[in-house]
Design a protein around this motif. Structure first.
Motif, PDB file in Angstrom:
ATOM      1  N   ALA A  87       0.844  -1.121   0.047  1.00  0.00           N
ATOM      2  CA  ALA A  87      -0.008   0.242   0.031  1.00  0.00           C
ATOM      3  C   ALA A  87       0.711   1.284  -0.015  1.00  0.00           C
ATOM      4  CB  ALA A  87      -0.990  -0.048   1.278  1.00  0.00           C
ATOM      5  N   LEU A  88       1.850   1.232   0.907  1.00  0.00           N
ATOM      6  CA  LEU A  88       2.673   2.294   0.808  1.00  0.00           C
ATOM      7  C   LEU A  88       3.437   2.651  -0.369  1.00  0.00           C
ATOM      8  CD1 LEU A  88       5.880   2.084   1.586  1.00  0.00           C
ATOM      9  CD2 LEU A  88       5.114   0.946   3.402  1.00  0.00           C
ATOM     10  N   ARG A  89       3.846   1.592  -1.047  1.00  0.00           N
ATOM     11  CA  ARG A  89       4.345   1.756  -2.343  1.00  0.00           C
ATOM     12  C   ARG A  89       3.652   2.105  -3.564  1.00  0.00           C
ATOM     13  NH1 ARG A  89       9.656  -0.242  -1.659  1.00  0.00           N
ATOM     14  NH2 ARG A  89       9.857  -1.241   0.344  1.00  0.00           N
ATOM     15  N   LEU A  90       2.270   2.021  -3.330  1.00  0.00           N
ATOM     16  CA  LEU A  90       1.313   2.470  -4.300  1.00  0.00           C
ATOM     17  C   LEU A  90       0.797   3.840  -3.896  1.00  0.00           C
ATOM     18  CD1 LEU A  90      -1.219  -0.717  -4.775  1.00  0.00           C
ATOM     19  CD2 LEU A  90       0.611   0.196  -6.128  1.00  0.00           C
ATOM     20  N   LEU A  91       0.924   4.460  -3.014  1.00  0.00           N
ATOM     21  CA  LEU A  91       0.523   5.569  -2.533  1.00  0.00           C
ATOM     22  C   LEU A  91       0.750   6.762  -3.523  1.00  0.00           C
ATOM     23  CD1 LEU A  91       0.639   6.236   1.340  1.00  0.00           C
ATOM     24  CD2 LEU A  91      -1.139   6.454  -0.174  1.00  0.00           C
ATOM     25  N   PRO A  92       2.280   6.780  -4.201  1.00  0.00           N
ATOM     26  CA  PRO A  92       2.554   7.947  -4.849  1.00  0.00           C
ATOM     27  C   PRO A  92       1.580   8.175  -6.049  1.00  0.00           C
ATOM     28  CG  PRO A  92       4.667   7.001  -4.011  1.00  0.00           C
ATOM     29  CD  PRO A  92       3.341   6.055  -3.667  1.00  0.00           C
ATOM     30  N   LEU A  93       1.118   6.804  -6.379  1.00  0.00           N
ATOM     31  CA  LEU A  93       0.097   7.046  -7.611  1.00  0.00           C
ATOM     32  C   LEU A  93      -0.859   7.558  -7.181  1.00  0.00           C
ATOM     33  CD1 LEU A  93       0.458   3.123  -8.704  1.00  0.00           C
ATOM     34  CD2 LEU A  93       1.885   5.177  -9.484  1.00  0.00           C
ATOM     35  N   VAL A  94      -1.466   7.898  -6.070  1.00  0.00           N
ATOM     36  CA  VAL A  94      -2.851   8.543  -6.064  1.00  0.00           C
ATOM     37  C   VAL A  94      -2.602   9.591  -5.153  1.00  0.00           C
ATOM     38  CG1 VAL A  94      -3.908   6.204  -6.253  1.00  0.00           C
ATOM     39  CG2 VAL A  94      -3.278   7.003  -3.776  1.00  0.00           C
ATOM     40  N   ALA A  95      -1.402  10.189  -5.052  1.00  0.00           N
ATOM     41  CA  ALA A  95      -1.180  11.336  -4.034  1.00  0.00           C
ATOM     42  C   ALA A  95      -1.187  12.749  -4.876  1.00  0.00           C
ATOM     43  CB  ALA A  95       0.125  10.991  -3.151  1.00  0.00           C
ATOM     44  N   PRO A  96      -1.316  13.829  -4.301  1.00  0.00           N
ATOM     45  CA  PRO A  96      -0.992  15.133  -4.863  1.00  0.00           C
ATOM     46  C   PRO A  96       0.221  15.299  -5.438  1.00  0.00           C
ATOM     47  CG  PRO A  96      -2.006  15.361  -2.830  1.00  0.00           C
ATOM     48  CD  PRO A  96      -1.516  14.059  -2.834  1.00  0.00           C
ATOM     49  N   ALA A  97       0.522  16.102  -6.505  1.00  0.00           N
ATOM     50  CA  ALA A  97       1.933  16.299  -6.789  1.00  0.00           C
ATOM     51  C   ALA A  97       2.702  16.916  -5.807  1.00  0.00           C
ATOM     52  CB  ALA A  97       2.033  17.188  -8.279  1.00  0.00           C
ATOM     53  N   GLY A  98       4.197  16.898  -5.931  1.00  0.00           N
ATOM     54  CA  GLY A  98       4.860  17.574  -4.933  1.00  0.00           C
ATOM     55  C   GLY A  98       5.989  16.531  -4.031  1.00  0.00           C
ATOM     56  N   ASP A  99       6.735  17.326  -3.565  1.00  0.00           N
ATOM     57  CA  ASP A  99       7.765  16.665  -2.630  1.00  0.00           C
ATOM     58  C   ASP A  99       7.153  16.093  -1.398  1.00  0.00           C
ATOM     59  OD1 ASP A  99       9.388  17.392  -4.682  1.00  0.00           O
ATOM     60  OD2 ASP A  99      10.636  18.921  -3.202  1.00  0.00           O
ATOM     61  N   VAL A 100       7.942  15.094  -0.691  1.00  0.00           N
ATOM     62  CA  VAL A 100       7.421  14.415   0.449  1.00  0.00           C
ATOM     63  C   VAL A 100       8.583  14.633   1.633  1.00  0.00           C
ATOM     64  CG1 VAL A 100       6.757  12.384   1.538  1.00  0.00           C
ATOM     65  CG2 VAL A 100       6.295  12.856  -1.058  1.00  0.00           C
ATOM     66  N   ALA A 101       7.890  14.829   2.682  1.00  0.00           N
ATOM     67  CA  ALA A 101       8.833  14.973   3.926  1.00  0.00           C
ATOM     68  C   ALA A 101       8.321  13.930   4.936  1.00  0.00           C
ATOM     69  CB  ALA A 101       8.578  16.427   4.912  1.00  0.00           C
ATOM     70  N   ILE A 102       9.478  13.105   5.261  1.00  0.00           N
ATOM     71  CA  ILE A 102       9.176  11.769   6.242  1.00  0.00           C
ATOM     72  C   ILE A 102       9.835  12.138   7.409  1.00  0.00           C
ATOM     73  CG2 ILE A 102       9.671   9.300   6.478  1.00  0.00           C
ATOM     74  CD1 ILE A 102       9.859   9.397   3.141  1.00  0.00           C
ATOM     75  N   VAL A 103       8.968  11.885   8.561  1.00  0.00           N
ATOM     76  CA  VAL A 103       9.563  12.294   9.748  1.00  0.00           C
ATOM     77  C   VAL A 103      10.517  10.895   9.962  1.00  0.00           C
ATOM     78  CG1 VAL A 103       8.875  12.539  12.251  1.00  0.00           C
ATOM     79  CG2 VAL A 103       7.579  13.387  10.393  1.00  0.00           C
ATOM     80  N   GLY A 104      11.612  11.265  10.490  1.00  0.00           N
ATOM     81  CA  GLY A 104      12.384  10.167  10.978  1.00  0.00           C
ATOM     82  C   GLY A 104      13.445  10.495  11.965  1.00  0.00           C
ATOM     83  N   PRO A 105      14.347   9.289  12.165  1.00  0.00           N
ATOM     84  CA  PRO A 105      14.587   8.339  11.241  1.00  0.00           C
ATOM     85  C   PRO A 105      13.522   7.085  11.470  1.00  0.00           C
ATOM     86  CG  PRO A 105      15.938   8.148  13.168  1.00  0.00           C
ATOM     87  CD  PRO A 105      15.377   9.416  13.442  1.00  0.00           C
ATOM     88  N   THR A 106      13.240   6.574  10.396  1.00  0.00           N
ATOM     89  CA  THR A 106      11.956   5.233  10.509  1.00  0.00           C
ATOM     90  C   THR A 106      12.601   4.437   9.540  1.00  0.00           C
ATOM     91  OG1 THR A 106       9.850   4.957  10.505  1.00  0.00           O
ATOM     92  CG2 THR A 106      10.617   6.597   8.530  1.00  0.00           C
TER      93      THR A 106
END
Length: 336
Positions: A87-106
Motif C-alpha cells: 500500500a505504501l508503495r502504491l501511494l505515490p500513484l494517488v497522492a497530490p503532486a509535490g515533494d514528500v517530507a518523512i519524519v525520521g529516522p524510520t
C-alpha cells in the motif's frame, strides 16, 4: 560513524543469515522483525479457501469487521491490501503532486517508494519540520524503530494545515495495535489523511500478507482499483476476519506483550545497555557497539536488527518464552 555494510534491508532473511554465520535455519532465535512471537492460533481452513477464487462477499465481511474494530467513521473508506508495505508503495500513484517530507529516522520503505516514483524526499526530525518542508508528510506512529508517539490531536492539526496547501498526511500505523489510543482512524473524514494499517505484526501472522488502507473515499477507491478484484487470498480473508473479531484474544495479547516488553527491557538494561525507545513489540538500544553486539549474537544464533543508516542502534524483538534465557546468556558472553 560508518554504516554497517551487511545490515539487511528488513528483518528476517534467515537463509542469508545462515549462510553468513553458519547457523542452521532451525536453530535461529529471530528477534529481528518486531512480530508477535505468540501468533493468533491457526484455524482449520476450508479447502475452498485454497481451491476457489476469494469470494467478494468474504472480502466485504472482512472489511465490515475491520471497520468496526478500528472504529472507522461512516464517512471514511477502507480497503484490504496484501500487506501495508504494498500500500505504501502504491501511494505515490494517488497522492497530490509535490515533494514528500518523512519524519525520521524510520524504516526505509517510505522514502524508497516516493523516490522511485520520482518525488523529492526530505528527511525531517519532527512533524513540525516536515510540515514546513513539504505538502505531503509521512509519519509512522508509533514509530519504528524508536517508538516515538504523536497524539491524534496533533496529527489532525497538521492535516488541517496540509489541506490548505492541497497536501496529504500519510500515517503508518503498522504497530498501532499495541497503542490503540494513538490511532487517528476514528477521526478520519474530510481531512486529507491516509492511514496504513498492518495485520501481521500484532497477530503474529506476517506471512499471511494482509493489511488495510483507510481515508478519503476517492483516494482509497483509486488504491483499491490498483490491486484488483482479489486483493488478498482466501486464507487471509478467513483468518483475518476471525482474528479481528476476537476481542478477548486481543485484550489478553496486549497484556501479554506489555509484560514481555517489561521483561525484555529489564534483561537488556541488566546487560549494561541503554534503551532509547520501543513499543510492546520491540525495544531499541543505542550504543556505539551495536554492530559488534549484532555480530556476536548472530554467531550465537540470535538474529537482531541493525540499520545501515543508523549503525549505533540495535533493535530487539520480543523473544518467545524459552528465548529470554537464551538471550540473557548470549548477552552475558557478547563480544563488543
Amino acid at each position: 560513524m560508518l554504516a554497517h555494510p551487511l545490515a539487511p534491508r528488513h528483518g528476517g532473511a534467515l537463509r542469508d543469515a545462515s549462510a553468513r554465520y553458519g547457523v542452521a535455519l532451525e536453530d535461529w532465535l529471530d528477534l529481528s522483525t518486531g512480530i508477535n512471537p505468540h501468533p493468533y492460533p491457526l484455524a482449520d481452513l476450508p479447502a475452498s479457501d485454497f481451491h476457489r477464487l476469494p469470494d467478494p462477499a468474504a472480502l466485504a465481511d472482512l472489511l465490515a469487521v475491520a471497520r468496526k474494530v478500528y472504529g472507522v467513521p461512516a464517512k471514511a473508506a477502507i480497503a484490504a491490501m496484501p500487506g501495508s508495505d504494498l500500500a505504501l508503495r502504491l501511494l505515490p500513484l494517488v497522492a497530490p503532486a509535490g515533494d514528500v517530507a518523512i519524519v525520521g529516522p524510520t524504516y526505509s520503505g517510505h522514502a524508497e517508494a516516493w523516490r522511485r516514483a520520482g518525488r523529492g524526499v526530505h528527511a525531517a526530525a519532527s512533524l513540525h519540520e516536515a510540515t514546513e518542508r513539504a505538502a505531503i508528510v509521512a509519519i509512522v506512529n508509533p514509530n519504528n524503530p524508536d517508538g516515538r508517539a504523536v497524539a491524534p490531536s496533533e496529527l489532525l492539526r497538521v492535516a488541517e494545515r496540509l489541506a490548505q496547501r492541497d497536501g496529504l498526511l500519510v500515517v503508518d500505523e503498522a504497530f498501532g495495535e499495541v497503542a490503540p489510543g494513538l490511532s487517528v482512524i476514528p477521526h478520519l473524514g474530510a481531512l486529507p489523511i491516509v492511514v496504513l494499517r498492518s495485520f501481521g505484526k500484532f497477530y503474529g501472522l506476517a506471512g499471511l500478507r494482509l493489511g488495510f488502507v483507510l481515508g478519503q473515499d476517492a483516494r482509497v477507491e483509486r488504491l483499491r482499483e490498483r490491486v484488483g478484484d482479489w486483493p488478498v487470498s482466501g486464507p487471509a480473508l478467513s483468518l483475518g476476519r476471525k482474528a479481528l473479531a476476537d476481542s478477548a484474544w486481543q485484550s489478553a495479547t496486549r497484556q501479554r506483550l506489555a509484560a514481555a516488553r517489561t521483561r525484555l527491557e529489564s534483561l537488556v538494561t541488566g546487560a549494561g545497555l541503554a534503551i532509547e525507545g520501543g513499543t510492546d513489540l520491540f525495544v531499541l538500544v543505542r550504543t556505539p557497539q551495536a554492530v559488534a553486539i549484532h555480530g556476536s549474537l548472530a554467531r550465537a544464533g540470535i538474529w537482531t536488527r541493525v540499520f545501515a543508516d543508523q549503525p549505533d542502534r540495535i533493535r530487539f524483538g520480543l523473544p518467545p518464552e524459552p528465548g529470554f534465557a537464551r538471550l540473557e546468556a548470549a548477552l552475558g558472553r557478547v563480544e563488543r
